[in-house]
Design a protein around this motif. Structure first.
Motif, PDB file in Angstrom:
ATOM      1  N   LYS A 299       7.084  14.282  37.558  1.00 48.48           N
ATOM      2  CA  LYS A 299       6.956  14.179  39.066  1.00 48.48           C
ATOM      3  C   LYS A 299       7.299  12.660  39.183  1.00 48.48           C
ATOM      4  CE  LYS A 299       4.855  18.181  40.993  1.00 48.48           C
ATOM      5  NZ  LYS A 299       3.500  18.478  41.729  1.00 48.48           N
ATOM      6  N   VAL A 300       6.575  11.893  38.805  1.00 50.35           N
ATOM      7  CA  VAL A 300       6.284  10.334  39.030  1.00 50.35           C
ATOM      8  C   VAL A 300       7.668   9.931  38.619  1.00 50.35           C
ATOM      9  CG1 VAL A 300       5.238   8.173  38.139  1.00 50.35           C
ATOM     10  CG2 VAL A 300       3.893  10.362  38.497  1.00 50.35           C
ATOM     11  N   ALA A 301       8.293  10.227  37.543  1.00 51.72           N
ATOM     12  CA  ALA A 301       9.625   9.601  37.227  1.00 51.72           C
ATOM     13  C   ALA A 301      10.895  10.248  38.306  1.00 51.72           C
ATOM     14  CB  ALA A 301      10.283  10.287  35.965  1.00 51.72           C
ATOM     15  N   ASP A 302      10.829  11.366  38.761  1.00 50.84           N
ATOM     16  CA  ASP A 302      11.664  11.975  39.971  1.00 50.84           C
ATOM     17  C   ASP A 302      11.544  11.065  41.146  1.00 50.84           C
ATOM     18  OD1 ASP A 302      12.504  13.523  38.164  1.00 50.84           O
ATOM     19  OD2 ASP A 302      11.580  15.232  38.894  1.00 50.84           O
ATOM     20  N   VAL A 303      10.215  10.889  41.395  1.00 47.67           N
ATOM     21  CA  VAL A 303       9.880  10.153  42.908  1.00 47.67           C
ATOM     22  C   VAL A 303      10.205   8.579  42.758  1.00 47.67           C
ATOM     23  CG1 VAL A 303       7.796   9.249  44.238  1.00 47.67           C
ATOM     24  CG2 VAL A 303       7.792  11.536  43.580  1.00 47.67           C
ATOM     25  N   ASP A 304      10.126   8.131  41.618  1.00 43.14           N
ATOM     26  CA  ASP A 304      10.540   6.663  41.330  1.00 43.14           C
ATOM     27  C   ASP A 304      12.200   6.559  41.436  1.00 43.14           C
ATOM     28  OD1 ASP A 304       8.039   5.935  40.906  1.00 43.14           O
ATOM     29  OD2 ASP A 304       8.028   5.580  38.854  1.00 43.14           O
ATOM     30  N   MET A 305      12.874   7.400  40.833  1.00 39.29           N
ATOM     31  CA  MET A 305      14.205   7.695  41.021  1.00 39.29           C
ATOM     32  C   MET A 305      14.758   7.699  42.080  1.00 39.29           C
ATOM     33  SD  MET A 305      15.326   9.797  37.550  1.00 39.29           S
ATOM     34  CE  MET A 305      15.513   8.833  36.112  1.00 39.29           C
ATOM     35  N   LYS A 306      14.312   8.392  43.335  1.00 41.82           N
ATOM     36  CA  LYS A 306      14.494   8.789  44.724  1.00 41.82           C
ATOM     37  C   LYS A 306      14.567   7.657  45.370  1.00 41.82           C
ATOM     38  CE  LYS A 306      13.855  13.704  44.825  1.00 41.82           C
ATOM     39  NZ  LYS A 306      13.015  14.740  45.541  1.00 41.82           N
ATOM     40  N   GLY A 307      13.491   6.772  45.246  1.00 43.15           N
ATOM     41  CA  GLY A 307      12.956   5.688  45.971  1.00 43.15           C
ATOM     42  C   GLY A 307      12.578   5.963  47.417  1.00 43.15           C
ATOM     43  N   GLU A 308      12.835   5.121  48.225  1.00 45.91           N
ATOM     44  CA  GLU A 308      11.950   5.109  49.404  1.00 45.91           C
ATOM     45  C   GLU A 308      12.723   6.040  50.548  1.00 45.91           C
ATOM     46  OE1 GLU A 308      10.335   1.568  50.482  1.00 45.91           O
ATOM     47  OE2 GLU A 308       9.449   1.102  48.670  1.00 45.91           O
ATOM     48  N   ASP A 309      13.941   6.412  50.290  1.00 45.38           N
ATOM     49  CA  ASP A 309      14.697   6.833  51.394  1.00 45.38           C
ATOM     50  C   ASP A 309      14.213   8.433  51.845  1.00 45.38           C
ATOM     51  OD1 ASP A 309      16.359   4.987  51.029  1.00 45.38           O
ATOM     52  OD2 ASP A 309      17.879   5.925  49.579  1.00 45.38           O
ATOM     53  N   ASP A 310      13.835   9.198  50.967  1.00 47.99           N
ATOM     54  CA  ASP A 310      13.379  10.574  51.318  1.00 47.99           C
ATOM     55  C   ASP A 310      11.745  10.794  51.580  1.00 47.99           C
ATOM     56  OD1 ASP A 310      15.908  11.224  51.198  1.00 47.99           O
ATOM     57  OD2 ASP A 310      15.688  11.714  49.017  1.00 47.99           O
TER      58      ASP A 310
END
Length: 125
Positions: free
Chosen positions: A61-72
């Motif tokens: 979960k943490v890795a997915d959030v980091d990959m998405k960035g601050e856009d979403d």
């Protein structure tokens, strides 16, 4: 809503029960955490007290959030298909938080705009 004597009594008794069981729960939690340091802990004991989530899932979960960035991060698309005016979704359903009384009122407003007026209740003089 819950203002009757019965509900007040039930709330009071639930609070008493929580007070009575709190020391037992705390002791159980402390013993479970103490066993965790030795490696003797079993997940079944912990599942009775709290929800257990494997560490791998949390890391993913943490890795997915980091990959998405601050856009979403600031946008939720849960109610993207819901009409702002009528609050109906694509299937014609009202939101779950809306009470039946509110839904009936909204339906009445919608039907009144269509030109279908309801007959008044009661005796017509």
């Amino acid at each position: 809503m819950a203002k009757s004597l019965r509900s007040k009594w039930k709330r009071k008794m639930r609070a008493e029960k929580r007070k009575k069981n709190a020391p037992k729960e705390l002791a159980r939690l402390k013993s479970t955490l103490a066993m965790g340091g030795k490696g003797e802990i079993s997940m079944k004991d912990v599942e009775e007290i709290a929800t257990v989530v494997p560490a791998e899932k949390l890391k993913e979960k943490v890795a997915d959030v980091d990959m998405k960035g601050e856009d979403d991060t600031g946008k939720m698309d849960m109610d993207g298909k819901r009409s702002k005016k009528t609050l109906l979704d694509e299937h014609g359903q009202y939101p779950t938080w809306m009470s039946q009384r509110q839904a009936k009122k909204m339906r009445g407003k919608r039907n009144a705009k269509k030109g279908k007026a309801k007959k008044p209740k009661g005796i017509a003089w």
